[in-house]
Design an enzyme around this catalytic site. Structure first.
Site, short mmCIF file in Angstrom:
data_model
loop_
_atom_site.label_atom_id
_atom_site.label_comp_id
_atom_site.label_asym_id
_atom_site.label_seq_id
_atom_site.Cartn_x
_atom_site.Cartn_y
_atom_site.Cartn_z
N GLU A 70 -0.60 -9.20 -1.37
CA GLU A 70 -2.03 -9.48 -1.19
C GLU A 70 -2.78 -9.41 -2.53
O GLU A 70 -3.72 -10.16 -2.76
CB GLU A 70 -2.63 -8.51 -0.17
N GLY A 79 0.50 -5.13 0.64
CA GLY A 79 -0.63 -5.09 -0.30
C GLY A 79 -0.25 -5.63 -1.66
O GLY A 79 -1.12 -6.13 -2.39
N ALA A 127 0.86 -1.18 0.00
CA ALA A 127 0.00 0.00 0.00
C ALA A 127 0.90 1.23 0.00
O ALA A 127 2.07 1.15 0.36
CB ALA A 127 -0.88 -0.02 1.25
N GLU A 149 4.09 -5.78 7.01
CA GLU A 149 3.30 -4.75 7.70
C GLU A 149 3.65 -4.63 9.17
O GLU A 149 3.59 -3.56 9.76
CB GLU A 149 1.80 -5.06 7.54
N1 3HC Z 1 4.56 3.49 0.15
C1 3HC Z 1 5.07 4.70 -0.17
N2 3HC Z 1 6.36 4.92 -0.44
C2 3HC Z 1 7.18 3.87 -0.39
C3 3HC Z 1 6.74 2.58 -0.07
C4 3HC Z 1 5.35 2.40 0.21
N3 3HC Z 1 4.83 1.20 0.51
N4 3HC Z 1 7.79 1.75 -0.09
C5 3HC Z 1 8.86 2.49 -0.43
N5 3HC Z 1 8.49 3.77 -0.62
C6 3HC Z 1 9.35 4.88 -1.03
C7 3HC Z 1 10.44 5.18 -0.01
O1 3HC Z 1 9.98 6.08 0.97
C8 3HC Z 1 11.51 5.79 -0.88
O2 3HC Z 1 11.15 7.12 -1.13
P1 3HC Z 1 12.29 8.24 -1.33
O3 3HC Z 1 13.12 7.77 -2.48
O4 3HC Z 1 11.52 9.47 -1.57
O5 3HC Z 1 13.06 8.25 -0.03
C9 3HC Z 1 11.38 5.02 -2.19
O6 3HC Z 1 10.07 4.45 -2.18
C10 3HC Z 1 12.39 3.91 -2.35
O7 3HC Z 1 12.35 3.09 -1.18
P2 3HC Z 1 13.70 2.51 -0.54
O8 3HC Z 1 14.69 3.60 -0.39
O9 3HC Z 1 13.28 1.77 0.66
O10 3HC Z 1 14.19 1.56 -1.71
P3 3HC Z 1 14.83 0.12 -1.63
O11 3HC Z 1 15.04 -0.28 -3.04
O12 3HC Z 1 15.97 0.12 -0.69
O13 3HC Z 1 13.71 -0.83 -0.99
C11 3HC Z 1 11.53 -1.77 -0.73
C12 3HC Z 1 12.53 -1.08 -1.69
C13 3HC Z 1 12.06 -3.14 -0.32
C14 3HC Z 1 10.24 -1.92 -1.47
C15 3HC Z 1 11.37 -0.91 0.54
O14 3HC Z 1 11.07 0.41 0.14
C16 3HC Z 1 10.28 -1.35 1.45
O15 3HC Z 1 10.47 -2.24 2.25
N6 3HC Z 1 9.09 -0.71 1.37
C17 3HC Z 1 8.01 -0.92 2.27
C18 3HC Z 1 7.30 -2.22 2.01
C19 3HC Z 1 6.13 -2.38 2.95
O16 3HC Z 1 6.24 -2.21 4.14
N7 3HC Z 1 4.97 -2.71 2.38
C20 3HC Z 1 3.79 -2.84 3.15
C21 3HC Z 1 3.05 -1.54 3.16
S1 3HC Z 1 1.64 -1.54 4.23
C22 3HC Z 1 0.48 -2.39 3.36
O17 3HC Z 1 0.73 -2.86 2.29
C23 3HC Z 1 -0.87 -2.48 4.01
C24 3HC Z 1 -1.72 -3.46 3.33
O18 3HC Z 1 -1.69 -4.68 4.00
C25 3HC Z 1 -3.14 -2.99 3.25
#
Ligand code: 3HC
Length: 695
Positions: A109, A106, A66, A129
Site C-alpha cells: 500500500e 501495508g 503493518a 490481510e
Molecule cells: N508484523 C510483525 N512481525 C512480523 C510481520 C508483520 N507484518 N511479518 C513477519 N513478522 C515477524 C514474524 O513473526 C517472525 O518473527 P520471529 O522471527 O520472532 O518469529 C519474523 O518476522 C520473520 O517472519 P517469518 O518467519 O514469517 O519469515 P519468512 O521469511 O518465512 O516470511 C514474510 C516473511 C513473507 C514477510 C512473512 O513473515 C509474512 O507473510 N508476513 C506477514 C505479511 C502480512 O500479512 N502483511 C500484512 C500485514 S497487515 C497490514 O499490512 C494491514 C494494512 O493493510 C494496514
C-alpha cells in the site's frame, strides 16, 4: 549520508535521494518505521540536490506490511501510514519504490503511493490481510483495482496470493524489472530515465478507468462470490474485501476509502481476526524449542528411505521428491510397489493436468523415486521413515532392520499415529536416532507433521526433523510420546462424546451439522463414512457391541458401498438414513437409556469442552510445548477453523471459568469423562493466562 532516524537514512547519489529503511526482521511498519519514512520522504522532497526519490529496504525484504504486533494494542503513535503515503504522493519529484523480497499488505500500500515501482525478478507483491482476518486498510482496496482491474484485485485480495514480479509487471503493478542483486543501481537508473523522459508523476487515486469498466456489472461480484463460497465458508474477511472493491467501483475514491476504513475497523476489533492473527504468530512460534538451540548442528539429508508404498508412504515420498531429495521406496511385493509408484505418478499427472507443474517436472520428480524390494537398499539413506500399518511387532522388526542396515548417524523415523515410540526405539541399539514423524493423510497435501520426541531422541535428530519438515513445506509441531500424541489424543474425547450423544437422542446428522456450522469441514460421522466404518472391524469377531459393529454387520460400511451413517446417492450426496435412525434408537434402548432432545449448544459443548480439557492434561504432562502448538496441530491437521484459533485459544476466549464450570456440571450428570484437568482448575483459580504459566 544523513541518518533520519534509527531505521532510515538518506543519501544523495547522482542527484537522486535514496531513502533506505532498515528495520529487521521484515521492515514492518511499526511507529518508528512510519515516522522514519515520513521524515525521510519530507527531507528528501525538501532537498534541493535531489531530483527524484528512491525508497529501498535493507535486509531480506521490502516492507512486509503493518506491524501486526501493534494491532489490538494502545492506539497508533507517531506518523500514520496515511501520512507517509500522502508525503510520497504529494512529493514534488518522482518517488520510486524499489522492491525486493516481498511488498505485502501495508508495504504494498505504501508502494502504491509511489509514482513508480521497480522490482527484482525474485520479488513478490500481495495484499495478504485476508489471511489475518483483515482487509488492506491503508487504501489498498481502492488503489489495487485501479491498477490491476476488478477481477484480478478480487482474486488477489481474497486469496492473499504473493504475486511474482514478472506477473506484477504484466499487471502494471510494477513498471520495470531490474537485474537481480542490482536493485539500488537499477532503481537509480530508472529514476534518471523518468527524469530525462519527463514522465508525469502518476497518482493511482486519479486513475478511474479500470474501476469504471466494472460499474453497473454486479454480476462480476456475484459470480466471484459463488466461486469462492465453499473455500471461504465461515470467514468474514473475504466478503469484506469484496465489499471494499464494490465500493471502489461504485463510490468516489474518498467514499471508497471511508468504506474501507469502516470495514477494516470492524474486522480488526472482531473475534475472527484476533484468532487469525494469533494463528499467524502461533505458526511461527511452533518452530521454537526451548531446549534445542537454534544453532544445533543438523544431519545433512540427501536421500530418504521409506518403508511402505501404500497411500501414506507414497504421499510422504512425494514431499521429498517435490523438493529435489532422492527417495528409495521399499515394499515387500513387486505388485504393491508397482501400484504405489503408479499412484504417485497419477497424482503428479493430475497436478500437471491442472497446470500446477509441467510434464517435465512430473518426470523429474518421478526420476527421484527408486523402488526396491529390499530394506538393505536403505543403507546409504540419511533418513528412513517407516510407514506400514499400525502393528507394534511389525514396526519393531522394521526398526531392528534399520538398526542393522542403516549407516551410523542416520535418522530412523516412524510414521505411527499412536504407538509407543520408546518401545519401537528399544528394537534398536541407537534410540537417540529414533523419532516420530507423524504425517497426515493425504500426506502430500496436508500441512501438518507431528514430530514426536521419544525419551532418548537427540537434539540433532529433533533439529534436523523440524528443519526438514519446513523444507518440504510442512508445519511441524514437536510433541511427546503418549497415546495418539497430541492431535489424535484430543480427537479421542470428541469422538467418545459424539458417540455418546447418539445414545442419548441426537442423530449423526445433528452432531455433524453442529460441528460443520462451527467451521469443521465435516462432522465426525460424515468423516467415519468417508474413511470407511469397517476399518479395523472384522466380521468374524464382531459381537454387535458398538453401534459401529451393528452398522457394519448390516453391511453399512460407509461411502464406499453407498451406506454408512448416511445413505449416499449416485453422486455421493449424503442424506439422513431412516434405517440408521431406527438402528440407533434400537441400540440405545438396549442400553436402557431414555432418549431426549439435545440442544445444539449442548452438542457443541459436549464435543468441544472435553477437547480443551484434554489439551490441559497434555500441557501438564509436557507432551506439547505450549498451548498454541496444540492449536497449530488442530488448525493444520484436523480442520479446526482458523477463525476460531484452535481449541486452547477458543477455550480462553470463551472463558476458562465458563469451560471449567460446564465441565463440573457435566461431570455430575455424565461422569468422570468430564473431570476437569487439574491444570485448568489451577489456571482458573489463579486467573492466569497460558503464557503467564509458561505454556
Ligand atoms: N508484523 C510483525 N512481525 C512480523 C510481520 C508483520 N507484518 N511479518 C513477519 N513478522 C515477524 C514474524 O513473526 C517472525 O518473527 P520471529 O522471527 O520472532 O518469529 C519474523 O518476522 C520473520 O517472519 P517469518 O518467519 O514469517 O519469515 P519468512 O521469511 O518465512 O516470511 C514474510 C516473511 C513473507 C514477510 C512473512 O513473515 C509474512 O507473510 N508476513 C506477514 C505479511 C502480512 O500479512 N502483511 C500484512 C500485514 S497487515 C497490514 O499490512 C494491514 C494494512 O493493510 C494496514
Amino acid at each position: 549520508m544523513t541518518a533520519i532516524s534509527d531505521v532510515t537514512d538518506l543519501r544523495i547519489e547522482d542527484g537522486i535521494a535514496v531513502l533506505t529503511l532498515n528495520s529487521p526482521p521484515v521492515n514492518a511498519l511499526s511507529a518508528k518505521v512510519r515516522t522514519g519514512l515520513f521524515d525521510g520522504i519530507t527531507a528528501a522532497d525538501a532537498n534541493a540536490d535531489a531530483k527524484a526519490i528512491v525508497l529501498i529496504c535493507e535486509g531480506r525484504t521490502f516492507i512486509a506490511g503493518a506491524d501486526i504486533t501493534e494491532f489490538g494494542g494502545k492506539g497508533p503513535s507517531g506518523a500514520s501510514i496515511t501520512d507517509v503515503q500522502a508525503a510520497m504522493q504529494n512529493a514534488q519529484k518522482p518517488v520510486i519504490a524499489a522492491i525486493h523480497g516481498t511488498a505485502l499488505g501495508g508495504g504494498l500500500e505504501i508502494a502504491l503511493c509511489a509514482h513508480f515501482r521497480v522490482a527484482v525478478p525474485s520479488a513478490r507483491c500481495g495484499l495478504p490481510e485476508v489471511n489475518l482476518g483483515l482487509l488492506p486498510g491503508a487504501g489498498g482496496t481502492q488503489r489495487l483495482p485501479r491498477i490491476v482491474g476488478v477481477e484480478t484485485a478480487l482474486s488477489m485480495m481474497t486469496s492473499g496470493r504473493h504475486v511474482p514480479a514478472a506477473e506484477c509487471l504484466e499487471l502494471g503493478l510494477v513498471d520495470e524489472l531490474v537485474e537481480e542483486g542490482a536493485l539500488r543501481s537499477g532503481a537509480i537508473i530508472f529514476a534518471n530515465k523518468v527524469l530525462s523522459e519527463g514522465r508525469p508523476l502518476r497518482k493511482v487515486d486519479e486513475s478511474n478507468e479500470k474501476v469504471e469498466a466494472a460499474r453497473g456489472k454486479p454480476e462480476i461480484f456475484e459470480k466471484f462470490r459463488a466461486g469462492i463460497a465453499r473455500k471461504t465458508r465461515g470467514y468474514l474477511a473475504p466478503e469484506y474485501n469484496i465489499r471494499c472493491i464494490e465500493a471502489a467501483v461504485n463510490e468516489s475514491f474518498a467514499d471508497g476509502l471511508a468504506t474501507e476504513g469502516r470495514l477494516f475497523l470492524e474486522l480488526m476489533t472482531g473475534e475472527q481476526s484476533a484468532a487469525q492473527r494469533y494463528s499467524f504468530f502461533a505458526e511461527r512460534e511452533v518452530w521454537k524449542i526451548p531446549d534445542v538451540a537454534r544453532d544445533t548442528p543438523q544431519i545433512p539429508i540427501e536421500r530418504v528411505g521409506i518403508v511402505g508404498a501404500g497411500t501414506m508412504g507414497g504421499g510422504i515420498a512425494m514431499n521429498f521428491a517435490n523438493v529435489g531429495i532422492a527417495v528409495t521406496l521399499v515394499e515387500r511385493e513387486q505388485e504393491a510397489l508397482t501400484r504405489g509408484l503408479g499412484v504417485v505418478r497419477a497424482n503428479y499427472e493430475r497436478s500437471a493436468k491442472r497446470g500446477r507443474i509441467t510434464e517435465a517436472e512430473v518426470e523429474a520428480r518421478m526420476a527421484r523415486l527408486t523402488g526396491s524390494l529390499s530394506i538393505e537398499d536403505l543403507a546409504d539413506c540419511d533418513l528412513a521413515i517407516e510407514a506400514v500399518f499400525e502393528n507394534m511387532k511389525v514396526k519393531k522388526e522394521i526398526f531392528a532392520d534399520f538398526d542393522r542396515v542403516m549407516k551410523p548417524g542416520s535418522i530412523l523415523a516412524t510414521n505411527t499415529s499412536a504407538l509407543d515410540i520408546d518401545e519401537i526405539a528399544s528394537a534398536t541399539k541407537r534410540p537417540e536416532s529414533v523419532i516420530g514423524m507423524h504425517f497426515f493423510s493425504p500426506a502430500n497435501v496436508m500441512r501438518l507433521v507431528e514430530v514426536v520426541r521419544a525419551d532418548h531422541t537427540s537434539n540433532e535428530v529433533i533439529a534436523t526433523s523440524m528443519a526438514l519438515s519446513k523444507k518440504i513445506g510442512k508445519i511441524a509441531a514437536l510433541v511427546g510420546v503418549c497415546h495418539g500424541f497430541v492431535g489424535n489424543r484430543i480427537l479421542g474425547p470428541r469422538q467418545a462424546q459424539a458417540n455418546e450423544l447418539l445414545l442419548e437422542g441426537a442423530m449423526p446428522w445433528d452432531v455433524d451439522r453442529v460441528l460443520f456450522d462451527f467451521g469443521f469441514p465435516m462432522g465426525p460421522f460424515a468423516m467415519s463414512d468417508l474413511a470407511g466404518l469397517d476399518i479395523g472391524w472384522s466380521k468374524e469377531t464382531s459381537k454387535g457391541e458398538t453401534l459401529r459393529d451393528v452398522l457394519c454387520e448390516m453391511d453399512r460400511r460407509g461411502q464406499k458401498n453407498g451406506r454408512g451413517f448416511y445413505d449416499y446417492g449416485a453422486d455421493r450426496s449424503a442424506s439422513p438414513s431412516r434405517e440408521v435412525e431406527a438402528i440407533i434408537r434400537d441400540f440405545a434402548a438396549r442400553g436402557g437409556k431414555e432418549l431426549r432432545t439435545i440442544s445444539d449448544e449442548e452438542i457443541l459443548e459436549r464435543c468441544v469442552f472435553p477437547m480443551i480439557n484434554e489439551g490441559f492434561k497434555i500441557l501438564a504432562e509436557g507432551k506439547a510445548i505450549r498451548a498454541s502448538d496444540i492449536d497449530v496441530i488442530w488448525t493444520n491437521g484436523y480442520g479446526w477453523p482458523v477463525y476460531r484459533g484452535g481449541p486452547m485459544f477458543y477455550g480462553e476466549r470463551a472463558g476458562l471459568d465458563v469451560v471449567l464450570n460446564r465441565l463440573r456440571e457435566l461431570q455430575k450428570t455424565h461422569g468422570d469423562a468430564f473431570a476437569p484437568a487439574p491444570l485448568l482448575e489451577k489456571m482458573v483459580a489463579e486467573g492466569k493466562t497460558y503464557r503467564e504459566l509458561g505454556y
